[in-house]
Structures are given as structure tokens and as C-alpha cells.
Design an enzyme around this catalytic site. Structure first.
Site, PDB file in Angstrom:
ATOM      1  N   LYS A 129       0.857  -1.189   0.000  1.00 21.95           N
ATOM      2  CA  LYS A 129       0.000   0.000   0.000  1.00 21.95           C
ATOM      3  C   LYS A 129       0.886   1.229   0.000  1.00 21.95           C
ATOM      4  O   LYS A 129       2.037   1.168   0.469  1.00 21.95           O
ATOM      5  CB  LYS A 129      -0.873   0.019   1.253  1.00 21.95           C
ATOM      6  CG  LYS A 129      -2.118   0.871   1.105  1.00 21.95           C
ATOM      7  CD  LYS A 129      -3.252   0.072   0.498  1.00 21.95           C
ATOM      8  CE  LYS A 129      -4.451   0.905   0.180  1.00 21.95           C
ATOM      9  NZ  LYS A 129      -5.599   0.014  -0.158  1.00 21.95           N
ATOM     10  N   ASP A 169      -6.899   4.359  -4.560  1.00 24.59           N
ATOM     11  CA  ASP A 169      -7.594   4.217  -3.285  1.00 24.59           C
ATOM     12  C   ASP A 169      -8.229   5.599  -3.074  1.00 24.59           C
ATOM     13  O   ASP A 169      -8.419   6.334  -4.063  1.00 24.59           O
ATOM     14  CB  ASP A 169      -6.605   3.827  -2.161  1.00 24.59           C
ATOM     15  CG  ASP A 169      -7.296   3.319  -0.895  1.00 24.59           C
ATOM     16  OD1 ASP A 169      -7.660   2.143  -0.850  1.00 24.59           O
ATOM     17  OD2 ASP A 169      -7.504   4.117   0.043  1.00 24.59           O
TER      18      ASP A 169
HETATM   19  N1  GLU Z   1      -7.393   0.285  -2.968  1.00 24.46           N
HETATM   20  C1  GLU Z   1      -8.121  -0.914  -3.269  1.00 24.46           C
HETATM   21  C2  GLU Z   1      -8.131  -1.839  -2.069  1.00 24.46           C
HETATM   22  O1  GLU Z   1      -8.189  -1.360  -0.946  1.00 24.46           O
HETATM   23  C3  GLU Z   1      -7.665  -1.563  -4.564  1.00 24.46           C
HETATM   24  C4  GLU Z   1      -6.219  -1.924  -4.624  1.00 24.46           C
HETATM   25  C5  GLU Z   1      -5.760  -2.428  -6.023  1.00 24.46           C
HETATM   26  O2  GLU Z   1      -6.568  -2.504  -6.929  1.00 24.46           O
HETATM   27  O3  GLU Z   1      -4.576  -2.720  -6.122  1.00 24.46           O
HETATM   28  O4  GLU Z   1      -8.140  -3.034  -2.162  1.00 24.46           O
END
Ligand code: GLU
Length: 449
Positions: A129, A169
């Protein structure tokens, strides 16, 4: 400390000591460790090889300076983050969050959750992340572009299609991904699937925009069907009005429900006739304005300041799709008192631990974020797959795959909960099911001395 198992208690203590003043990270770890009590009893080999000690420590954490120049010519400095949490089952994968509240504790909690969520999808993606304390709200397109370019100028050296694949996100959507992808391509001279959530003209996947919200409803429908309930004829309250909330609303309508409320960080709208989604899309996706504007189009709807009150609206199904810890014990009690029978999390960790307890104690069907909102990242993995093949699937093909994945996540979480003596508790089930694949892979890889 609430742990019966001494090993888990020790791991938790180390996490708190090693990551001081990061309450969201502590909260996310504690919830998983509590679920793992029956697993460590059955699998002493995981304790012996320190699998859990290793899982709570990110493989790599990167902090960096992001300088950029605003429209008035002033130099601004933000902080960038990328936490590469676990690559046991695939390249690091997870979104980027641009929001003023971002600091190490938020990115670590999200990265930690992502490891288990990504494992649950059944696809080969590790967990990571990232993000920044940059606030895109109120910034011009030019400012957002300059910030994204500066952010990627540093991030590009740490990521790659087979190493780490970021996505969106909160605060990062198609516009930001486009600017970052352009900068990556300029600097690296390669056209690869290094980001997901890309535009459809340059390698994006159909359904990625809709995926988290659609997937949330597919999961919720499956969970409800098993208990003899469904979206059909139900009243739904959804918090948030970003990408997840909008497409959860769209799918809830398609499945025969009525959505009566949506929110943003300032307040919420209540439209007992049913929220008109075209209006919300116009306000949020085209005009980038506040949800309050809805009243200009539909004066019969009501607007309330503050977002917590949304949970006092009577509903059958509640889908928190805004942000972490937005739904507390009091809100959970209000939902239960009003007869709400299902809650599923579109946001990451939106319910406080006390709220989750209220739901479980009162027999509310509860879909935790790791399972319920995994459709977004699952479709990101499908985007990676299409990019590697230099091919693209139709909307129907991707949507069918997404639906299958969400049904499987429900089934695997339900089965794990039952196997480890917590039938019907999908928090425990999702944590264990997600954990097992990562733990077995780490075990197989051995320890590097
Ligand atoms: N931000 C999204 C999550 O919390 C998607 C992450 C992604 O697609 O890599 O899963």
C-alpha cells in the site's frame, strides 16, 4: 490484552512497541491475531518458524519527499509512502491513498489488510500500500498533475510489473493514475502493466471502475442468500459517495434494492424515494463537487451535516463505503435497533472493533472488508493478467470472473470459519482463509539468515 495464546500476546506486544503511535495498524493486527488463536494451536510449525512474527513486519517501507510547485509558484512538500508488506504469493499489490490524514500508521494498516485480502481473491498477488498526505481536494488539474509526476519520479525506482503494482484508493482515481502512468512511461521507456485502474484506451480493464462496488454487492448477496435473504425489495444505506459507494449503489439497484442515503466527509443526503444515481455521478465524477449539491437537483431530499448520523436511518442493509472507523458502537446499536440484518464493508476497516462485536452478538450478517471489498483488487489482478497477455476481455467476461471470485471468497471464508469452530463468523473465516495461503508459502520459502 485479550489473547489466551502466549505467542500471539507476545507478537502483539512487539507490534505495539515497534510501531508506537500507530493505533490503526495495532487495530488491524489485533483483529487478525485474535482470529488466529485456533490456527496456531493446530499448526505449531507456523509458530516454530516465526511465520506470524514475520507477517506483522513489512518486508520494506519506503518514505520519500514529494516536492512540487503550486499554481501561485510556491514550492510545496508532501511525504510519499510505499509499504511493501508481503510478496510470498505474488508481486506487491495495493492502492495509493492521497489524503491529508495519511501517515505511516494508515499505510501500514492498509498494507497489512491487503496481504490477507489479496490472498483471499485466489489470485497471485502479494500485499502493499502507499500514498501521500497530499490533499487533491480544491487543487487544480495542473497541480494534481505536477504532484503525481513528482510522486512517480521517486516511486518508479521501487515498482514494476513483476515487483509491485500500485493502483487507486481514496483520492486516487482515473485522472491520477493517468498522470502517474504517463510519468512512469516517460522515465522508464516501457509500456507495462505497472499500475492498475488505467484508462481503457491505454491498458485498463473493463469493470475495474465498477469492481469494488459490484463485488461488494455480489459478496453481500451470496452471504444473504445463504441465510434466506437478498437485496430484492430491501432498503439500503451506503456511506461515502466515491467510486466504491457509487458502484455499490448501481449494483444494489440492479439486484432489486432501493438505496436511500449516501454521504461525504461533510454530511449525508437522505432521499426516501431512492437516490438518483445519475445525479450523484454528475456531481461526483464530472463536477467533482460535494454531495450537498444533490439538493439543487432534488429539493425533496434532505441533507444533514456530519456523517455519523447516516447510520440512524432505518434500513435492512448497511454498506459502509467511506473510510476507516466511520461506524462505531453507537451506530451499530442504532442499526440493530432499526432491524438491519446485513452489514458489509466496502471501505477498509470502516467498523470499529466494538461495532463488529455488536453485529456478531446480534446475529447481523457481517461481511468484513478483507472479504467484501476484495473485488477491486481482484479485478486489478485481472487487469495485470490481460496486460501480460497483451489482450483484453469483454465487460461480460470480466464481470463473470469477478462474480465467481466473490462467491468463492464467501464460500472459503464460511468454510474456514466452520472448520475452526466459528461458524457464521466471517471475520474469523476471512482472516484464517487469507492467512493460510500466505503462511504455507512463507513456510515453503524457508527463512533467509
Ligand atoms: N485500494 C483498493 C483496495 O483497498 C484496490 C487496490 C488495487 O486494486 O490494487 O483493495
Amino acid at each position: 490484552m485479550t489473547f489466551k495464546n502466549a505467542y500471539l500476546a507476545e507478537v502483539m506486544e512487539t507490534v505495539i512497541k515497534r510501531n508506537p503511535a500507530e493505533p490503526e495498524f495495532h487495530q488491524a493486527v489485533k483483529e487478525v491475531l485474535e482470529s488466529l488463536e485456533p490456527v496456531v494451536e493446530r499448526h505449531p510449525e507456523f509458530v516454530k518458524t516465526g511465520i506470524i512474527d514475520r507477517m506483522v513486519e513489512p518486508e520494506r517501507v519506503i518514505y520519500f519527499r514529494v516536492p512540487w510547485v503550486d499554481d501561485s509558484g510556491k514550492v510545496q512538500v508532501n511525504r510519499g509512502f510505499r509499504v511493501q508488506f508481503n510478496s510470498a504469493i505474488g508481486p506487491y499489490k495495493g492502492g495509493l491513498r492521497f489524503h491529508p490524514s495519511v501517515y505511516a500508521g494508515i499505510i501500514k494498516f492498509l498494507g497489512f489488510e491487503q496481504v490477507f485480502k489479496n490472498s483471499l481473491t485466489g489470485l497471485p498477488i502479494g500485499g502493499g500500500k502507499g500514498g501521500s498526505d497530499f490533499d487533491p481536494k480544491g487543487k487544480s488539474d495542473q497541480e494534481v498533475m505536477r504532484f503525481c509526476q513528482s510522486f512517480m519520479t521517486e516511486l518508479q525506482r521501487h515498482i514494476g510489473a513483476d515487483t509491485d503494482v500500485p493502483a487507486g484508493d481514496i483520492g486516487v482515481g482515473g485522472r491520477e493514475i493517468g498522470y502517474m502512468y504517463g510519468q512512469y512511461k516517460r522515465l522508464r521507456n516501457e509500456f507495462t502493466g505497472v499500475l492498475t485502474g488505467k484508462g481503457l484506451t491505454y491498458g485498463g480493464s473493463l469493470v475495474r471502475t465498477e469492481a469494488t462496488g459490484y463485488g461488494l454487492c455480489y459478496f453481500t448477496e451470496e452471504m444473504m442468500n445463504a441465510a434466506g435473504k437478498s437485496f430484492k425489495g430491501s432498503t439500503v444505506v451506503i456511506s461515502g459517495s466515491g467510486n466504491v459507494a457509487i458502484y455499490a449503489t448501481e449494483k444494489a439497484y440492479q439486484l432489486g434494492a432501493k438505496v436511500v442515503a449516501l454521504s461525504d466527509s461533510s454530511g449525508y443526503i437522505y432521499d426516501p424515494e431512492g437516490i438518483k444515481l445519475d445525479t450523484v455521478k454528475q456531481i461526483k465524477e464530472v463536477e467533482r463537487k460535494r454531495i450537498k449539491e444533490y439538493l439543487n437537483y432534488h429539493p425533496n431530499a434532505e441533507y444533514f451535516e456530519g456523517c455519523g448520523g447516516i447510520w440512524s436511518i432505518k434500513c435492512d442493509i448497511a454498506l459502509p463505503c467511506a473510510t476507516q472507523n466511520e461506524l462505531d458502537e453507537e451506530a451499530a446499536k442504532a442499526l440493530v435497533a432499526n432491524g438491519c440484518f446485513a452489514v458489509a464493508e466496502g471501505a477498509n476497516m470502516p467498523s470499529t472493533p466494538e461495532a463488529v462485536e455488536v453485529f456478531l452478538k446480534n446475529g447481523v450478517l457481517f461481511g468484513p472488508a478483507k472479504a467484501a471489498n476484495a473485488g477491486g483488487v481482484a479485478t486489478s489482478a485481472l487487469e495485470m493478467c490481460q496486460n501480460s497477455m497483451r489482450y483484453s476481455w469483454t465487460f461480460e467476461e470480466v464481470d463473470a470472473k469477478l462474480k465467481n471470485i466473490m462467491v468463492d471468497i464467501y464460500k472459503n471464508s464460511a468454510a474456514a470459519a466452520k472448520e475452526y469452530g466459528h461458524e457464521g463468523n466471517f471475520v474469523v473465516g476471512a482472516n484464517i482463509a487469507g492467512f493460510m495461503k500466505v503462511a504455507k508459502s512463507m513456510y515453503a520459502h524457508g527463512i533467509a539468515y
